[in-house]
Design a protein around this motif. Sequence first.
Motif, mmCIF file in Angstrom:
data_model
loop_
_atom_site.group_PDB
_atom_site.id
_atom_site.type_symbol
_atom_site.label_atom_id
_atom_site.label_comp_id
_atom_site.label_asym_id
_atom_site.label_seq_id
_atom_site.Cartn_x
_atom_site.Cartn_y
_atom_site.Cartn_z
ATOM 1 N N ASN A 114 -31.533 -26.605 -9.051
ATOM 2 C CA ASN A 114 -32.582 -26.807 -8.307
ATOM 3 C C ASN A 114 -33.338 -24.872 -8.139
ATOM 4 O O ASN A 114 -33.989 -24.420 -7.364
ATOM 5 N N ASP A 115 -31.781 -24.663 -8.095
ATOM 6 C CA ASP A 115 -31.707 -22.536 -7.675
ATOM 7 C C ASP A 115 -31.428 -22.131 -9.023
ATOM 8 O O ASP A 115 -31.460 -20.677 -8.786
ATOM 9 N N VAL A 116 -31.632 -22.598 -10.216
ATOM 10 C CA VAL A 116 -31.138 -21.747 -11.481
ATOM 11 C C VAL A 116 -32.599 -20.825 -11.687
ATOM 12 O O VAL A 116 -33.279 -21.432 -11.888
ATOM 13 N N GLN A 117 -32.314 -19.581 -12.432
ATOM 14 C CA GLN A 117 -33.111 -19.007 -13.232
ATOM 15 C C GLN A 117 -32.842 -18.973 -14.798
ATOM 16 O O GLN A 117 -31.601 -18.525 -14.808
ATOM 17 N N VAL A 118 -33.729 -19.518 -15.616
ATOM 18 C CA VAL A 118 -32.790 -20.513 -16.548
ATOM 19 C C VAL A 118 -33.501 -18.709 -18.030
ATOM 20 O O VAL A 118 -34.603 -18.122 -17.643
ATOM 21 N N ILE A 119 -32.667 -18.038 -18.375
ATOM 22 C CA ILE A 119 -32.828 -16.727 -19.530
ATOM 23 C C ILE A 119 -32.682 -16.926 -20.767
ATOM 24 O O ILE A 119 -31.699 -17.285 -20.695
#
Length: 273
Positions: free
Chosen positions: A67-72
């Motif tokens: 829920n908190d992650v930014q996918v790169i």
Amino acid sequence: MQRISIAISLISILLCSAILTRALPDEPEFGYDEDSANGPQHWGDIKEAWAACKTGQMQSPIDLSRNDVQVIPKLWGLKYWTYNPQYATLSNRGHDVAVDYLRGDAGSIDIDGSSFSLVQIHWHWPSEHTIDGRRYDLELHMVHVSPQPDGTNKTAVVGVLYKYGSPDPLLSKVEQYLGDIPKENEEESIGEIDPSEIMSGKMFYRYIGSLTAPPCTEGIIWTIDKKIRSVSRRQVELLKDTVLKPYAPGNARPLQPLNQRNLQLYLSKKPLY
């Protein structure tokens, strides 16, 4: 005669007391029992130098939540690296077991143009970081340092999580030496240890945090491999049996708040190492 008997008895009691006192380990400076006076919630009060454990806003470990992650979609800022077999020692630090590399050519990682050399590997049980609320059975930390012009070191830690299953190859190499370092601060030469035994995955979490034990220094670059490996129950029990009894049940710091930090998940087409 009665006075002599009493004196002998008193001397015997004092001798036994002295022997027992020497046999018992000293109370550790910090512990992991949350009900103890030196437990994690009190670390910041024990020493002024440990204040960050209480007041820091970028503390570790954390829950790695989707829920908190930014996918790169690529490993920007982190190049591939290669680890090399290198002579090492195995030490009992009282609160954990560590492999220390004797020379600085066991391998390094490059983060944003800075080179960080691998200097140490150690273990925590159960895992300190969690993934979507799940805590695993063991966590390995690969500690890397980058010397700075002012004489200080920047630190980057690669974390690896394990669940119970088949034996871990790296621990299989060192477990034969664990029984030889039963005392705190003792170390044993264990020959060449290859860090590449720790096979990597293709997805990595990244965030800025802290050391997970006092002094809880912040500014640590954390890279947590999303791939979960296996370790045998016997191997974890061997680690527990090596450290001081107050730490044997567990040496994992409780989760810390994210505090609006950036949590990133990097994807790669091939393993990093």
